[in-house]
Design a protein around this motif. Structure first.
Motif, PDB file in Angstrom:
ATOM      1  N   LEU A 173      -0.550   0.988   8.465  1.00  0.00           N
ATOM      2  CA  LEU A 173      -1.559   2.058   8.438  1.00  0.00           C
ATOM      3  C   LEU A 173      -1.300   3.027   7.284  1.00  0.00           C
ATOM      4  O   LEU A 173      -2.227   3.438   6.569  1.00  0.00           O
ATOM      5  CB  LEU A 173      -1.526   2.809   9.775  1.00  0.00           C
ATOM      6  CG  LEU A 173      -2.620   3.848   9.991  1.00  0.00           C
ATOM      7  CD1 LEU A 173      -3.972   3.162  10.135  1.00  0.00           C
ATOM      8  CD2 LEU A 173      -2.327   4.682  11.236  1.00  0.00           C
ATOM      9  N   ILE A 174      -0.029   3.369   7.077  1.00  0.00           N
ATOM     10  CA  ILE A 174       0.320   4.306   5.990  1.00  0.00           C
ATOM     11  C   ILE A 174      -0.059   3.711   4.632  1.00  0.00           C
ATOM     12  O   ILE A 174      -0.673   4.385   3.794  1.00  0.00           O
ATOM     13  CB  ILE A 174       1.843   4.609   6.012  1.00  0.00           C
ATOM     14  CG1 ILE A 174       2.216   5.425   7.244  1.00  0.00           C
ATOM     15  CG2 ILE A 174       2.292   5.314   4.744  1.00  0.00           C
ATOM     16  CD1 ILE A 174       1.884   6.882   7.147  1.00  0.00           C
ATOM     17  N   VAL A 175       0.320   2.448   4.435  1.00  0.00           N
ATOM     18  CA  VAL A 175       0.039   1.796   3.141  1.00  0.00           C
ATOM     19  C   VAL A 175      -1.472   1.763   2.879  1.00  0.00           C
ATOM     20  O   VAL A 175      -1.945   2.133   1.796  1.00  0.00           O
ATOM     21  CB  VAL A 175       0.627   0.361   3.120  1.00  0.00           C
ATOM     22  CG1 VAL A 175       0.127  -0.417   1.910  1.00  0.00           C
ATOM     23  CG2 VAL A 175       2.150   0.427   3.089  1.00  0.00           C
ATOM     24  N   ILE A 176      -2.243   1.357   3.883  1.00  0.00           N
ATOM     25  CA  ILE A 176      -3.696   1.257   3.695  1.00  0.00           C
ATOM     26  C   ILE A 176      -4.313   2.645   3.489  1.00  0.00           C
ATOM     27  O   ILE A 176      -5.125   2.846   2.577  1.00  0.00           O
ATOM     28  CB  ILE A 176      -4.345   0.542   4.910  1.00  0.00           C
ATOM     29  CG1 ILE A 176      -3.929  -0.924   4.910  1.00  0.00           C
ATOM     30  CG2 ILE A 176      -5.860   0.662   4.863  1.00  0.00           C
ATOM     31  CD1 ILE A 176      -4.404  -1.707   6.116  1.00  0.00           C
ATOM     32  N   THR A 177      -3.911   3.624   4.307  1.00  0.00           N
ATOM     33  CA  THR A 177      -4.504   4.968   4.208  1.00  0.00           C
ATOM     34  C   THR A 177      -4.235   5.591   2.833  1.00  0.00           C
ATOM     35  O   THR A 177      -5.146   6.153   2.213  1.00  0.00           O
ATOM     36  CB  THR A 177      -3.916   5.885   5.303  1.00  0.00           C
ATOM     37  OG1 THR A 177      -4.093   5.244   6.564  1.00  0.00           O
ATOM     38  CG2 THR A 177      -4.604   7.231   5.324  1.00  0.00           C
ATOM     39  N   VAL A 193      -6.391   3.884   0.161  1.00  0.00           N
ATOM     40  CA  VAL A 193      -7.816   4.246   0.264  1.00  0.00           C
ATOM     41  C   VAL A 193      -8.023   5.684  -0.249  1.00  0.00           C
ATOM     42  O   VAL A 193      -8.967   5.953  -1.003  1.00  0.00           O
ATOM     43  CB  VAL A 193      -8.311   4.099   1.720  1.00  0.00           C
ATOM     44  CG1 VAL A 193      -9.684   4.720   1.897  1.00  0.00           C
ATOM     45  CG2 VAL A 193      -8.342   2.627   2.122  1.00  0.00           C
ATOM     46  N   ALA A 194      -7.117   6.595   0.136  1.00  0.00           N
ATOM     47  CA  ALA A 194      -7.243   7.993  -0.307  1.00  0.00           C
ATOM     48  C   ALA A 194      -7.146   8.089  -1.833  1.00  0.00           C
ATOM     49  O   ALA A 194      -7.932   8.805  -2.473  1.00  0.00           O
ATOM     50  CB  ALA A 194      -6.158   8.844   0.343  1.00  0.00           C
ATOM     51  N   ALA A 195      -6.199   7.354  -2.421  1.00  0.00           N
ATOM     52  CA  ALA A 195      -6.044   7.390  -3.889  1.00  0.00           C
ATOM     53  C   ALA A 195      -7.267   6.773  -4.574  1.00  0.00           C
ATOM     54  O   ALA A 195      -7.733   7.273  -5.599  1.00  0.00           O
ATOM     55  CB  ALA A 195      -4.773   6.647  -4.289  1.00  0.00           C
ATOM     56  N   ALA A 196      -7.797   5.678  -3.988  1.00  0.00           N
ATOM     57  CA  ALA A 196      -8.960   5.019  -4.592  1.00  0.00           C
ATOM     58  C   ALA A 196     -10.180   5.936  -4.564  1.00  0.00           C
ATOM     59  O   ALA A 196     -10.963   5.970  -5.515  1.00  0.00           O
ATOM     60  CB  ALA A 196      -9.265   3.714  -3.844  1.00  0.00           C
TER      61      ALA A 196
END
Lengths: 350, 54
Positions: free
Chosen positions: A204-208, A211-214
Motif C-alpha cells: 500500500l505504501i509503495v503504490i500510494t 500515485v501521489a508523486a505521479a
C-alpha cells in the motif's frame, strides 16, 4: 561527476551513506536472529539466516522503491537518493544469501542438482496455495543481479541513460515477483495476521507514494503555456522564479528549466545527462546549475559542464517582456551558448 | 528525451498497481486453512472407514 574512470568516486557523503547502510542492515540481522532464536528455539541456524536475510532484502527493496517518489514529494529525502544504487546492491546481496541458504536447506539433499531442483521440483502452476513460489524468487534474484551488475557509472555511460534507465525499471518486475513469492510462499505456511498485514501495508505504501508523486508530476505536464508571439511562448513571470533557482515548464511534452541568476534569466533542458535527474529542482552553485540527484553541473548560458567535464544539455532562447519570461520552444543543440535575458529593475517590480 | 521513459514508467506501474493487490488478496483468500489440534481430534470430521473395526 567524473571525467576519467574511477571504480568508485568516494567522498564523505558516500562514506557516511554506506556506513549507515551497513550498520543498519547488520543491526537488523542481529536483532532478527537473536529475537527469532529466543521465540523459536527449535529453529535451525540456516532457517534463521533464510528468514533474516529474506526479510531484510524485502524491506530494503521497499525503501529503494519509496526513495524516488519521496524525493519528488519532498526534497528533504534527496540525500537518500544520492547513493540509492548501493541500497540496490545490498538488496541483491541479502537476496543471494537468502537464496543460497534456502537452496542448501531445501534442495541439496536429493539426487538432483540443487538449481535443477529449484526449477523442477514443483510445477503446480494452476494452484495458488501450491504455486511454485521459489521459482518466482529465483527470477527476481536474476533481475536484481542484472541491476546490481550494471549499477556502476561505467555501464550507465556505455548503455546510455535511456537504455540504462529502461533496464533498471525491471526493479518493478522484481518487486512484483517478490510480492508473489512472499504471498504464495511465506504467507501460505505462516498464518500470523501480522505477516499478512505487514506485507499488505508495504504494498500500500509503495503504490500510494507512486500515485501521489505521479499526480504531482502530471500537474507540471498538463499546465498550458500562454500565448505565442513571434514563435515564443509565454512561460512564467520573472517574479515567480526564486534567485539561483528555476521554474519548470513543459514545452511540447519535454520539460524546460528557466533559471534566474545574477539579474538574468536562462533556460536549459530539465533533464540531467547523468541519470535524467530534474535540473530545475537543483540550484545554481558556484555559477553552475547543479543537479539535485548527484551534483552534475552545467553552465546556465550554454548548458555545458565546466571543463574538463564534457556533459551538455539543450538550451532555449528566452525573452523578457513586461516582467514575463517567453521562451522559444525549439531546443538548441546541446551546449549552444545563448545570451541570457537581462531582468530590468522595473520588470522585477511589475 | 525523457517523455518515452516516463510513459513506460507510468504503464508498468499502472499494470502493477492493479495486478499486485489482486494477487495479494487472492493469495490470502485462497490459502489453505490448516487444521488445528482440536479439529484433528474431532472424529466426526474424519470418520473411520467402514469395516475398519474388528
Amino acid at each position: 561527476m567524473s571525467h576519467q574512470y574511477q571504480a568508485i568516486a568516494w567522498n564523505r557523503q558516500k562514506r557516511v551513506y554506506d556506513i549507515v547502510l551497513v550498520a543498519g542492515v547488520t543491526l537488523y540481522l542481529t536483532l532478527f536472529i537473536e529475537v527469532s532464536a529466543f521465540l523459536f528455539p527449535y529453529a535451525t541456524a540456516t532457517t534463521l539466516i533464510i528468514r533474516a536475510a529474506g526479510s531484510a532484502a524485502f524491506l530494503l527493496l521497499h525503501i529503494v522503491l519509496c526513495v524516488g517518489p519521496l524525493c519528488r514529494l519532498d526534497p528533504t529525502f534527496l540525500p537518500l537518493l544520492y547513493n540509492r544504487r548501493h541500497l540496490g546492491v545490498v538488496t541483491f546481496v541479502l537476496g543471494a544469501i537468502h537464496s543460497v541458504a534456502a537452496i542448501r536447506q531445501f534442495h541439496s539433499l536429493g539426487d538432483k542438482d540443487p538449481l535443477v531442483s529449484v526449477l523442477t521440483s514443483n510445477q503446480d502452476f494452476r494452484s495458488l496455495p501450491d504455486f511454485p513460489f521459489q521459482q518466482l524468487g529465483f527470477l527476481a534474484l536474476i533481475i536484481l543481479f542484472l541491476m546490481a551488475a550494471t549499477s556502476h557509472d561505467f555501464w550507465l555511460r556505455n548503455l546510455t541513460p535511456p537504455l540504462w534507465k529502461t533496464l533498471h525499471m525491471l526493479v518493478y518486475v522484481a518487486y512484483a515477483l517478490l510480492v508473489a513469492h512472499v504471498t504464495l510462499g511465506l504467507l501460505q505456511s505462516e498464518t500470523s495476521p501480522l505477516l499478512a498485514v505487514g506485507t499488505g501495508f508495504g504494498l500500500l505504501i509503495v503504490i500510494t507514494l507512486h500515485v501521489a508523486a505521479a499526480r504531482r508530476e502530471a500537474k507540471v505536464d498538463s499546465k498550458k503555456l500562454g500565448p505565442v508571439a513571434d514563435g515564443f511562448v509565454y512561460a512564467c513571470a520573472v517574479n515567480g522564479i526564486p534567485e539561483k533557482c528555476a521554474t519548470v515548464v513543459s514545452v511540447n511534452g519535454e520539460r524546460v528549466a528557466i533559471f534566474r541568476h545574477d539579474g538574468k534569466v536562462s533556460a536549459i533542458s530539465n533533464v540531467c545527462r547523468h541519470q535524467n535527474g530534474p535540473l530545475g529542482e537543483g540550484k545554481i552553485i558556484d555559477g553552475c546549475v547543479t543537479c539535485p540527484w548527484h551534483g552534475y553541473q552545467y553552465l546556465p548560458d550554454n548548458g555545458a559542464s565546466p571543463p574538463p567535464f564534457t556533459e551538455k544539455v539543450s538550451t532555449f532562447q528566452t525573452r523578457i517582456v513586461d516582467g514575463r519570461v517567453w521562451i522559444d520552444p525549439r531546443p538548441n543543440p546541446p551546449g549552444t551558448w545563448v545570451e541570457p535575458s537581462p531582468i530590468e529593475t522595473s520588470e522585477v517590480m511589475a | 528525451m525523457i517523455q518515452p521513459l516516463r510513459k513506460i514508467h507510468h504503464r508498468v506501474f499502472f499494470v502493477l498497481a492493479l495486478l499486485l493487490p489482486a494477487l495479494f488478496v487472492s493469495g490470502i483468500v485462497f490459502r489453505y486453512s490448516w487444521p488445528t489440534a482440536n479439529q484433528s481430534r474431532n472424529l466426526s470430521a474424519h470418520p473411520q472407514p467402514s469395516g475398519g473395526t474388528p
